[in-house]
Scaffold this motif. Structure first.
Motif, PDB file in Angstrom:
ATOM      1  N   ARG A  17      49.486  39.492  36.000  1.00  0.00           N
ATOM      2  CA  ARG A  17      48.242  38.953  35.456  1.00  0.00           C
ATOM      3  C   ARG A  17      47.251  40.085  35.155  1.00  0.00           C
ATOM      4  N   ALA A  18      46.428  39.830  34.162  1.00  0.00           N
ATOM      5  CA  ALA A  18      45.438  40.846  33.745  1.00  0.00           C
ATOM      6  C   ALA A  18      44.395  41.096  34.821  1.00  0.00           C
ATOM      7  N   ASP A  19      44.162  40.081  35.709  1.00  0.00           N
ATOM      8  CA  ASP A  19      43.090  40.222  36.701  1.00  0.00           C
ATOM      9  C   ASP A  19      43.571  40.831  38.011  1.00  0.00           C
ATOM     10  N   VAL A  20      44.817  41.231  38.073  1.00  0.00           N
ATOM     11  CA  VAL A  20      45.283  41.918  39.287  1.00  0.00           C
ATOM     12  C   VAL A  20      44.561  43.256  39.387  1.00  0.00           C
ATOM     13  N   GLY A  21      43.938  43.553  40.551  1.00  0.00           N
ATOM     14  CA  GLY A  21      43.219  44.806  40.762  1.00  0.00           C
ATOM     15  C   GLY A  21      41.723  44.699  40.506  1.00  0.00           C
ATOM     16  N   THR A  22      41.235  43.502  40.149  1.00  0.00           N
ATOM     17  CA  THR A  22      39.809  43.345  39.847  1.00  0.00           C
ATOM     18  C   THR A  22      39.012  42.880  41.058  1.00  0.00           C
ATOM     19  N   HIS A  23      39.666  42.691  42.201  1.00  0.00           N
ATOM     20  CA  HIS A  23      38.989  42.206  43.414  1.00  0.00           C
ATOM     21  C   HIS A  23      39.046  43.308  44.462  1.00  0.00           C
ATOM     22  N   ALA A  24      37.882  43.756  44.823  1.00  0.00           N
ATOM     23  CA  ALA A  24      37.799  44.901  45.728  1.00  0.00           C
ATOM     24  C   ALA A  24      38.461  44.630  47.067  1.00  0.00           C
ATOM     25  N   ALA A  25      38.239  43.411  47.597  1.00  0.00           N
ATOM     26  CA  ALA A  25      38.794  43.097  48.917  1.00  0.00           C
ATOM     27  C   ALA A  25      40.311  42.945  48.870  1.00  0.00           C
ATOM     28  N   HIS A  26      40.810  42.534  47.693  1.00  0.00           N
ATOM     29  CA  HIS A  26      42.262  42.310  47.562  1.00  0.00           C
ATOM     30  C   HIS A  26      42.750  42.895  46.247  1.00  0.00           C
ATOM     31  N   PRO A  27      42.795  44.216  46.191  1.00  0.00           N
ATOM     32  CA  PRO A  27      43.129  44.880  44.918  1.00  0.00           C
ATOM     33  C   PRO A  27      44.550  44.590  44.416  1.00  0.00           C
ATOM     34  N   GLU A  28      45.388  44.040  45.275  1.00  0.00           N
ATOM     35  CA  GLU A  28      46.783  43.807  44.874  1.00  0.00           C
ATOM     36  C   GLU A  28      47.014  42.378  44.367  1.00  0.00           C
ATOM     37  N   LEU A  29      45.951  41.534  44.419  1.00  0.00           N
ATOM     38  CA  LEU A  29      46.133  40.118  44.115  1.00  0.00           C
ATOM     39  C   LEU A  29      45.480  39.716  42.809  1.00  0.00           C
ATOM     40  N   CYS A  30      45.973  38.609  42.261  1.00  0.00           N
ATOM     41  CA  CYS A  30      45.335  37.984  41.108  1.00  0.00           C
ATOM     42  C   CYS A  30      44.210  37.080  41.597  1.00  0.00           C
ATOM     43  N   SER A  31      43.355  36.665  40.701  1.00  0.00           N
ATOM     44  CA  SER A  31      42.191  35.834  41.079  1.00  0.00           C
ATOM     45  C   SER A  31      42.635  34.529  41.724  1.00  0.00           C
ATOM     46  N   ARG A  32      43.696  33.949  41.229  1.00  0.00           N
ATOM     47  CA  ARG A  32      44.175  32.669  41.768  1.00  0.00           C
ATOM     48  C   ARG A  32      44.535  32.804  43.234  1.00  0.00           C
TER      49      ARG A  32
END
Length: 944
Positions: free
Chosen positions: A914-929
Motif C-alpha cells: 500500500r502507498a500509505d505504508v511508512g506514513t505512521h510514525a508509531a508504526h512505520p511498517e504498517l498500512c493505515s488500515r
C-alpha cells in the motif's frame, strides 16, 4: 522489525490435521458405547415418524468380506441420514443361522456320523462363534445398531415364529406335498432352492439315440403311407445319457413338421428343419419320403432301446429346433417339463420311474447299471446303446450347466416327495400366490428401477417353491402324516402351535426329541412324525413375521406389517427379496417392504471379480487397520452402487485424498471459530456482510440438494456435492477471501463476527451433512464446535440455522456468481504472471479490470473491497474501451485484465502493498488500515 503477530486473530484449534483414523476410531466406538448412543437415539426418536430398514441377515459363517462391508455401510448411511432427517430409524442387525454350510462345516470338523442331536448342538455353537466375529467387524465399520440384541434365526423365539409363519401359510392353503423334480445336490443330500443354484461349464456326453417303432401301422398312417417298407425309429438327442434308463416318453412339438427319412437300413423320424444337419452328423445319406405335423404322431408308441417297455409320443410346446433332432426324450423323474407333460397325459406318481437315489447312485436292482454312480455310468450307457444298435452319434461337448453354489458340483433335477408352496394353487380365499406377488411388485418402489422387471420376470416364470430339506440343522416342518392316507392331521394348525410353544422354550431340538404320543395320545400309532426341515430361505424370508412382529415387534409400523426398505445385493432378487415377497404375499396379501434397494458386486479396478487366486481381494479389516473405516465408508458413498463397484488400493487412496480435503475444510472452519461464543457473538442475518450472507445462503441451497439426494439414496451425489463445495465455493472462493478480514480486523468487530457467524452456520450444517457417511470424523468435529450441544452429532437433527438471501437482495446469488467468474479470470492471469516471474504472491499484484458498462457497475458496488475479493493489493475498474493494447482477454465476456507488480511497500501485518505504508510514525511498517485496527476504532467492512 516489530512482531505484530499478537495483534492478529490467527486460527487456533486442537482439532488435529492428521486424522489418525485407525487409532482414533476405536476411541469413538468406545464413546458411543459408553454413552449408550443407540439407546439414546431410541429414546430421542419417541413420537417421531418411523423409518424401518429391515436387515437382510448375512450368513453366520466365515469372516466378513468387502461385499458385507458395502452392504452394512449402505444400510448405516441410510439409517443415520433418516435419523438426522427427523425419523425414528431403528436398526436391528440379524443373522441367518441354519442350513447346510454350517452343518457341512461341523461334519468336516467333527465327522459325518455324529448323532443328529450332537450335530445340532455343534452347529448352534459354531454359528454363535461366527456371529461374534462378524459382529465385531461390523461394529468396527461404525455401523450403529442394536448389537446387544440382534435377531438370529436360531434364537428360540425366531425358530418358533418361523413355525407359526408356516402355520399361517398352511392355514391359507398354500402348502402341499407333491412328487416333483427339484434341484438336487448329491453332496448336500438335499433339495436346493433356486437361489442356491449357479451355472458353470461342464463337459457332457452328447448322444443321438434311435427308439425303434412299436406301432408301425400308426406311424405309417401318420405320414400318409399304407405301410412302412423297412424298420423305423424316432431319434432323440440328449446330453444326459444317465437319464435314458428312466425314459418313459418322447416329446414332439405339435406344430413342427417332422420327416420320415429313408437312410437305407432303416427309416428315421426327424424334425424336417434338422434333417440335413442330423444326417451329416451321423455320416448318413438319406431321402425324405414323407412329412407330417407333430400332432399326427401323438400317442404312437416306440420301444425303449434296451428295456422291455414302450415310450409313447406326447405333444409338448417346449420342444425347440435349436439343436438336436426336434424330438426330446422324456424322463419325468428328472426334468420339470418332462414331469409336467407326463402328468398332463395321465401319468400318476406311482408310474414315474426314479432309479437314482439321493446319493446319485442307481438303485441296486436297475438292470445293467444298478449300484453305479450316474456320472460314472454314462460311458456304460453309451456302450449299451451302441451294443443294441441304437447309438447314431456320440460326442463330448462343453456347455453351461447347473451346479451347487456350495460344493461347485453338478446338480440334477430329481423327482422326490417334497413340501411345496404352490404358486398357482387356489388358496382358501383371494388370488393365487403368483397373482398376489406380481401385484405386490407393481406396488413396490425399486432402486434402481431395473430391479422391478427382473423380479417380475422371476416370479412370473418360477415353479412351485420346494420348502423342504433333508437335513439336521434347520427349523422342522412339524407335520404328522397319517400312515395309511398320507394326509395331514386334521388338527395340524393347533399341533403346530403346540410345537411352537415348546420350541420357544427349548429350540428346534424340542421337535426332534418329541414323542408323538405327547401331542397325539392314542392317535400317535396311526401317524408318522416327519423329519424334514425348512429351506433356509424360508428362515430369512419369514423374518417380517418372526422379527418385525415377533422378537423385535417394536420395529413394526402402526400403519401395517411392512418395512420401509429392504437393501441387499443384486443376487437377492432370487434370494431374500424373492422368498420374503412370497411369504409376505401368502400371509398378508402384500410385500413385506415398500422399497427395494439393490447394490452391485465389488470388482477390482479392471472390472475383474474379487478372487484370492488373482490377489485382488480387498479385506475390510485391512482397510480399517491402515486407512480407517471412514475411508471405506467414503468409497462406498462415492460409488454408484447400481452397477459393479470397483475397489482397489489405488481407488481407496483417492478416497483418502478426498477425505483430507473435507477434513482440512472442517479444520479451517473450527480454527477460525476460536474465541467465538454463539450465545453472545452470533449475528442476525441483517447485520452480516453481503459475502457472508451469500455463503450461508449457498450452504442452504446445497443442504436442500443433499436432503433430496439422501432421500433418493444417491449417496455419490452427496459425496460429490459436499466435496465440490469444500473445493470450489469454500476453498476456491469464500475461505480465501475471508482470511484477511478474519485475521486482521478487530477480534470483536462486526466484520469478524459476521465472518465467524457464517463459518459457524456452515460448520454446523457440514458436520450433519457428512455424519451419515464420515461417521467417526463427524463425531470428532462435533466435539470441537463451540456452543451448547448434544453429546453426539447423531442426537441432533438437520441444521435449521441456515438462512436464505431475501428476495431482491442487491448483492444476490447471480451477483456473486459473476464475481466468482471474474475472480477465476484474475486468478488465471495471476498464475500466468507468477510463471513469468513478473509477480510473486497475489498481494504483490495490482490488477485493473477493463469491463463493459454493466460489469463495471457491478464491480464498483464493492468499492475498495473488490481488492479483498480478488486478493490483490489494489483492484481498479475501468471501461472496456480504455483497455491498453497489452490488456489480456479473459474467459469472462466483456472483460480484459492487466496485472502489474506493485511498487509500494509491503505492510508488515496484512502483507498488502500500500502507498500509505511508512506514513505512521508509531508504526512505520504498517498500512493505515492495520494501524486503525490496532489502535483506532477499527476497520469497517460492508461487503467482503
Amino acid at each position: 522489525m516489530t512482531d505484530y503477530k499478537a495483534t492478529l486473530n490467527l486460527p487456533e484449534t486442537d482439532f488435529p490435521m492428521k486424522a489418525g483414523l485407525p487409532q482414533r476410531e476405536p476411541e469413538t466406538l468406545k464413546f458411543w458405547n459408553d454413552i449408550g448412543l443407540y439407546q439414546k437415539l431410541r429414546k430421542a426418536g419417541e413420537g417421531r415418524p418411523k423409518f424401518v430398514l429391515h436387515d437382510g441377515p448375512p450368513y453366520a459363517n466365515g469372516s466378513i468380506h468387502i461385499g458385507h462391508a458395502v452392504n452394512k455401510i449402505l444400510k448405516d448411511i441410510i439409517v443415520r441420514s433418516k435419523t438426522l432427517a427427523g425419523y425414528d430409524a431403528p436398526y436391528v442387525p440379524g443373522w441367518d443361522c441354519h442350513g447346510l454350510p454350517i452343518e457341512h462345516k461341523v461334519e468336516t470338523t467333527h465327522g459325518k456320523n455324529l448323532p443328529a442331536d450332537k450335530t445340532r448342538e455343534l452347529c448352534r455353537e459354531y454359528a454363535a462363534q461366527q456371529i461374534e466375529g462378524q459382529k465385531a467387524d461390523f461394529i468396527r465399520l461404525g455401523v450403529l445398531g442394536e448389537w446387544d440384541n440382534p435377531y438370529k434365526t436360531m434364537n428360540f423365539s425366531n425358530e418358533a415364529g418361523e413355525i407359526r409363519a408356516l402355520a399361517e401359510m398352511v392355514k391359507q392353503g398354500f402348502v402341499f406335498k407333491g412328487l416333483k423334480p427339484v434341484n438336487w445336490c448329491f453332496d448336500c443330500g438335499s433339495a436346493l432352492a433356486e437361489a442356491e443354484v449357479e451355472y458353470a461349464d461342464k463337459k457332457s456326453d452328447a448322444i443321438d439315440v434311435a427308439f425303434p417303432v412299436e406301432d408301425a401301422d400308426k406311424l405309417a398312417a401318420a405320414f400318409g403311407l399304407a405301410s412302412l417298407a423297412k424298420p423305423a425309429a424316432i431319434v432323440i438327442w440328449t446330453t444326459t445319457p444317465w437319464t435314458i434308463p428312466a425314459n418313459q416318453a418322447l416329446n414332439v412339438h405339435p406344430e413342427f413338421t417332422y420327416a420320415l427319412v429313408d437312410t437305407g437300413a432303416r427309416l428315421l423320424v426327424l424334425a424336417e428343419e434338422l434333417v440335413e444337419s442330423c444326417l451329416q452328423r451321423y455320416g448318413l445319406e438319406g431321402q425324405v419320403i414323407a412329412t407330417a405335423k407333430g400332432d399326427a404322431l401323438e400317442q404312437i408308441r416306440f420301444r425303449h432301446p434296451f428295456y422291455e417297455r414302450f415310450s409313447p409320443v406326447y405333444l409338448a410346446e417346449y420342444v425347440e429346433l435349436g439343436a438336436g433332432t426336434g424330438v426330446v426324450h422324456s424322463a419325468p423323474a428328472y426334468g420339470e417339463d418332462d414331469f409336467r407333460t407326463c402328468k398332463q397325459y395321465g401319468m400318476v406318481n406311482d408310474d414315474i420311474l426314479s432309479p437314482v437315489q439321493s446319493n446319485g447312485v442307481y438303485v441296486q436292482d436297475l438292470p445293467f447299471f444298478g449300484g453305479q454312480f450316474i456320472w460314472k455310468a454314462n460311458p456304460a450307457i453309451v456302450a449299451k446303446l451302441d451294443e443294441v444298435g441304437a447309438l447314431l452319434k456320440h460326442a463330448s461337448i462343453s456347455h453351461s450347466y447347473m451346479h451347487c453354489w456350495r460344493h461347485k458340483t453338478p446338480l440334477i433335477y430329481r423327482a422326490t416327495a417334497q413340501w411345496f408352496v404352490g404358486m398357482d394353487k387356489q388358496p382358501q380365499s383371494g388370488a393365487t400366490l403368483r397373482e398376489r406377488s406380481l401385484q405386490a411388485i407393481s406396488e413396490t418402489e425399486f432402486v434402481p428401477g431395473w430391479g422391478q422387471a427382473r423380479l417380475h420376470g422371476m416370479i412370473a416364470g418360477r415353479p412351485d417353491w420346494c420348502i423342504s430339506r433333508q437335513r439336521n440343522w434347520g427349523v422342522p416342518i412339524p407335520f404328522f402324516l397319517h400312515k395309511a392316507t398320507g394326509e395331514l392331521h386334521p388338527r395340524t394348525i393347533e399341533l403346530m402351535e403346540a410345537v411352537a410353544q415348546r420350541v420357544e422354550k427349548e429350540g428346534i431340538e424340542a421337535w426332534f426329541k418329541l414323542d408323538a404320543a405327547e401331542l397325539l395320545g392314542d392317535e400317535a400309532a396311526h401317524y408318522d412324525k416327519i423329519s424334514d426341515t425348512l429351506d433356509v430361505w424360508f428362515d430369512s424370508g419369514t423374518t417380517h413375521w418372526h422379527v418385525l412382529r415377533g422378537s423385535h415387534a417394536e420395529l413394526g409400523h402402526a400403519s401395517g406389517p411392512a418395512a420401509d426398505l429392504y437393501l441387499e445385493g443384486s443376487d437377492q432378487h432370487r434370494g431374500w427379496f424373492h422368498s420374503s415377497l412370497l411369504t409376505g404375499c401368502a400371509i398378508d396379501g402384500h410385500a413385506p417392504y415398500r422399497q427395494l434397494l439393490t447394490h452391485g458386486f465389488t470388482v477390482d479396478e479392471s472390472g475383474r471379480k474379487m478372487s484370492k487366486s488373482l490377489g485382488n481381494v480387498i479385506a475390510p479389516q485391512q482397510v480399517t487397520d491402515t486407512l480407517g473405516a471412514d475411508i471405506l465408508r467414503l468409497w462406498v458413498a462415492a460409488t454408484d452402487y447400481s452397477g459393479e463397484m470397483a475397489v482397489s488400493q489405488t481407488i481407496l487412496q483417492r478416497s483418502a485424498d478426498a477425505y483430507r480435503r473435507i477434513r482440512n475444510t472442517a479444520r479451517f472452519l473450527l480454527s477460525n471459530l476460536s474465541g467465538f461464543d454463539p450465545a453472545k457473538d452470533l449475528l442476525p442475518g441483517d447485520q452480516m456482510l453481503a459475502l457472508d450472507r451469500w455463503a450461508v445462503d449457498r450452504a442452504l441451497l446445497l443442504q436442500r440438494e443433499l436432503e433430496e439426494a439422501y432421500r433418493d439414496y444417491r449417496f455419490w451425489n452427496v459425496y460429490s456435492k459436499v466435496h465440490n463445495f469444500c473445493v470450489q465455493e469454500l476453498g476456491g472462493f469464500y475461505l480465501d477471501i475471508i482470511k484477511d478480514r478474519q485475521y486482521t480486523t478487530q477480534a470483536n468487530s462486526v466484520a469478524r463476527r459476521s465472518c465467524q457467524t457464517a463459518l459457524f452456520h456452515i460448520a454446523e450444517a457440514l458436520v450433519r451433512w457428512i455424519a451419515p457417511i464420515l461417521a467417526f470424523t463427524a463425531e470428532e468435529i462435533w466435539k470441537f464446535l463451540p456452543g451448547e450441544r448434544a453429546e453426539s452429532v447423531m442426537l441432533s437433527t438437520s441444521y435449521e440455522g441456515l438462512s436464505e438471501l431475501p428476495a431482491g437482495t442487491e448483492l444476490g446469488r447471480e451477483y456473486w456468481d459473476k464475481v466468482m467468474a471474474v475472480k477465476a479470470a484474475v486468478n488465471k492471469e495471476l498464475e500466468n504472471q507468477r510463471a513469468a516471474k513478473a509477480v510473486g504472491g497475489n498481494l504483490q499484484a495490482e490488477v485493473t479490470l477493463f469491463a463493459e458498462e454493466a460489469l463495471v457497475s457491478d464491480l464498483n458496488k464493492l468499492g475498495d473491497e473488490l481488492r479483498f475479493v480478488l486478493i490483490t493489493s489494489t483492484a481498479t475498474v475501468a471501461p472496456l474501451a480504455s483497455a491498453p493494447a497489452d490488456a489480456v482477454e479473459s474467459d469472462v465476456p466483456g472483460l480484459k485484465l492487466k496485472v502489474v507488480k506493485s511498487a509500494h511497500a509491503k505492510c508488515g501485518r496484512c502483507w498488502h502493498h500500500r502507498a500509505d505504508v511508512g506514513t505512521h510514525a508509531a508504526h512505520p511498517e504498517l498500512c493505515s488500515r492495520c494501524v486503525d485496527n490496532i489502535e483506532g476504532k477499527g476497520e469497517v467492512r460492508h461487503y467482503a
